[in-house]
Design an enzyme around this catalytic site. Sequence first.
Site: not given
Length: 408
Positions: A68, A122, A194, A219
Amino acid sequence: MAKDVPEDITPATRLVTAGRRADWTGTPAEPGAVVNPPVWRASTHLYPDSKALHAGKPNADGHFYYGRRGSPTQWALADALTALEPGAAGTVLYPSGVAALAGALLAVLRPGDVLLMTDNAYEPTRNMGRGLLGDFGIETRWFDPLDPASFEAAIDERCKAVLLESPGSLTLEVCDVPALAAIAHAKGLAVVLDNTWAGPLGFPALERGADISVMSLTKHVGGHSDLMLGSAAAGEKYYAKLRRTAQALGQVVSPDDSSLALRGLRTMGLRLNQETSSALELSKWLDSRAEVAKVLCPMLPGSPGHAIWSRDFSGGCGLFSFVFKGKDGAARDAFIDALSLFGIGYSWGGFESLVTPIDPASLRTATQWPLHGMDGADRFGVRLSIGLEGLDDLRADLERGLAAWAAA
């Protein structure tokens, strides 16, 4: 990397060299040295003996402890992203861009705090403000990103952070990040941005005033529409908070997806250059069309936000929007359905072009969308993500779409 890389290299060279430590790839003097960090799948990392276990640093970056906490594949991607973000002390990886936004906000907000969120955010970010954060006792208030004075007036003693998105991913408003960040810092607020649209190659977010720079790696970094990842980069103070919160939430990303993101990162600069060039040409062409009421592309002279984009940005991407002159939703659907090279689907930044309808008027709280009511512009727009297809082919495809719109 086989050799030491100079510090004073260009971003294009850094895209090639970052995240390729000899610790992870080997050197030519060693048998089995490789160019790319291997895909390292492991949930359990073993120690040779108890002494090594007790002497370890279980919570240090780049240290084997437990799956992890990562392995060389994830560390290489985080290291590369940090190298691309001027001023970053480190980067935390998340399983999606939305997870990165949630991780960043939960790192800087506590019950009773107020988050100021840009009104062009967004939609999943807006939903987070209305839902998840509220469930944790955090209030979200929206503000006009183009009005620094009203932003400053909205700040009170409970406000602890501001969430910016510039340009907005639907309506492409470009806010004055340095000015808003200066106001926020003077009042003691953390600034989360962002920065997916331009990324660090086009907008060095931390240098421009952000404390935490968030990207959807799904993206541009991935670039091939086949992975989900997010990241948040920050300087020392906020990186420690990001890392601590991510570990407390058990956030971990797949080494396979990390490897795909690393592969995409190496060509991201070339892809961005091509997509940006095509998007600018197509935005100019659409701006000249009688069917189009307004093109929303900050790279386009005369488009909203172009002055700030020219001042603060060194690059862009293939994402922009436009709104039709009159008609209705059925005509917009006819335009979309007539396109053959534009896939109908969400996301952006991949090698293929995409189109989606946009209805931004319904996604506002503090402000009215500036184009609300202009020939139906509030209801009948589309967003284009320009990929790597030939420019002439894309223009011809859009021509067919506009003809279908006119005939509807």
